[in-house]
Design a protein around this motif. Structure first.
Motif, short mmCIF file in Angstrom:
data_model
loop_
_atom_site.label_atom_id
_atom_site.label_comp_id
_atom_site.label_asym_id
_atom_site.label_seq_id
_atom_site.Cartn_x
_atom_site.Cartn_y
_atom_site.Cartn_z
N SER A 1 0.82 -1.21 0.00
CA SER A 1 0.00 0.00 0.00
C SER A 1 0.85 1.25 0.00
N ARG A 2 2.16 1.11 0.35
CA ARG A 2 3.02 2.29 0.36
C ARG A 2 3.28 2.80 -1.04
N ILE A 3 3.19 1.94 -2.02
CA ILE A 3 3.50 2.34 -3.39
C ILE A 3 2.27 2.11 -4.25
N PRO A 4 1.43 3.12 -4.40
CA PRO A 4 0.24 2.94 -5.23
C PRO A 4 0.62 2.69 -6.68
N VAL B 1 1.29 7.02 -10.07
CA VAL B 1 2.05 8.13 -9.48
C VAL B 1 2.06 9.28 -10.48
N THR C 1 10.90 7.32 -6.59
CA THR C 1 9.76 6.42 -6.76
C THR C 1 10.22 5.08 -7.32
N TRP D 1 3.38 -0.55 -12.51
CA TRP D 1 3.19 0.80 -12.00
C TRP D 1 3.20 1.78 -13.17
N LYS E 1 -5.87 11.65 -10.57
CA LYS E 1 -6.13 12.07 -9.19
C LYS E 1 -7.35 11.37 -8.62
N ARG F 1 -0.70 8.73 -6.32
CA ARG F 1 0.18 9.52 -5.46
C ARG F 1 0.63 10.74 -6.24
N ILE G 1 3.01 14.01 -6.52
CA ILE G 1 4.24 14.64 -6.03
C ILE G 1 4.38 15.99 -6.73
#
Length: 326
Positions: free
Chosen positions: A7-10, A13, A30, A100, A119, A124, A126
């Motif tokens: 879950s830390r890396i959707p 990005v 990333t 990803w 979005k 995520r 940045i």
């Protein structure tokens, strides 16, 4: 088979903003984060303006070898129609667990539908805002040294911004060089050791000497800068900026420099320096100097015959006004 993403890396990005240094860092961090879980990660670069239809779904399809993939779409703001269509289709489906999608977008309205969809899909985000003002550059330099666990004095930060602050990438490289090549606290003397020639010839030093009323030193620095290949146009721009700072600080009243800096679009050290430089100045004299620099700006951009003489005339006016018009 590769492990599913945590879950830390959707899986989505978005790197959004015009500052290339920050965007490149966001991409590297990333990808490094994903590689920490998937050492066999395959990185697939796609360029917005050169994209051909069908590339994204081909790369996003499950791998026969089970390798994780990071598809990096650069410059969505320059994307072809085919890329935007393929991205929207991709975002409307459930991608494999080991794929990803990382998208960069500098600015503008092109690709807005894709941005909004990213979005809404939980990407995520940045942010990479532009680093333009001296205050932004000073904050950038301060953070560079803080991240490297090095102390740097405010005067060192100021000197470095003045020496190499025209280009953020060059500023980044300068910070890295000082961190690698020096020990202890980084002060103005250390910066001068590495960038003395550039600092002495910069338009900031020309402007500082003129505002202090030292016409001879300002003209010497100007000629040294011109001999070194500097263009009169940015030097005039620095003169104008310095005068505007004096006017803004002079009109801001009293108060801690840290509190005033944000509202004035300046760094605290710039506020302190402007306060020191304001001694001996009044509003009318500053107004006449601003008019003289405006004329120089017109002359160096094609309105006059001799750009260097136009800058010299502005410098002499500023130095004379500093001495009460004598």
């Amino acid at each position: 088979m590769t492990a599913a993403p945590t879950s830390r890396i959707p899986p989505l990005v978005l790197v959004a903003g015009p500052e290339g240094v920050l965007a490149d860092r966001a991409l590297r961090s990333t990808i490094a984060e994903i590689k920490g879980l998937h050492p066999d990660l395959e990185t697939v670069p796609l360029q917005g303006a050169a994209y051909e239809g069908g590339e994204l779904p081909m790369h996003a399809s499950p791998s026969l070898f089970g390798n994780a993939k990071a598809i990096v779409v650069r410059d969505l703001d320059e994307a072809t129609d085919a890329l935007q269509t393929d991205l929207l289709t991709h975002l409307g489906t459930t991608p494999p667990d080991d794929v990803w999608l990382i998208v960069t977008h500098k600015s503008g309205n092109r690709g807005k539908k894709v941005l909004d969809t990213l979005k809404k899909s939980g990407a995520r985000v940045i942010d990479c805002p532009a680093i333009k003002s001296d205050a932004d550059k000073a904050s950038f330099v301060t953070n560079e040294f803080r991240t490297a666990r090095r102390k740097a004095t405010p005067d060192a930060v100021r000197a470095l911004v003045e020496a190499v602050g025209k280009d953020v990438r060059e500023l980044e490289a300068a910070c890295s060089q000082l961190v690698q090549d020096t020990t202890g606290t980084i002060d103005e003397g250390v910066v001068s050791t590495y960038y003395a020639g550039r600092v002495e010839a910069t338009g900031f030093r020309v402007a500082d000497a003129a505002i202090a009323g030292n016409a001879a030193e300002s003209l010497r620095l100007l000629r040294h800068a011109i001999a070194g290949g500097d263009n009169p146009v940015p030097i005039v721009a620095v003169l104008a900026m310095k005068l505007r700072q004096l006017v803004k600080v002079g009109s801001a009243g009293r108060g801690p420099s840290g509190q005033l800096a944000g509202s004035l679009g300046m760094a605290p050290w710039q506020v302190d320096k402007a306060r020191r430089e304001l001694s001996g100045w009044d509003g009318e004299a500053l107004g006449r100097c601003i008019q003289a620099v405006a004329q120089a700006d017109y002359d160096v951009k094609g309105g006059g015959r001799d750009p260097v003489y136009a800058v010299e005339r502005a410098i002499l006016t500023i130095a004379r006004e500093r001495h009460g018009g004598r």
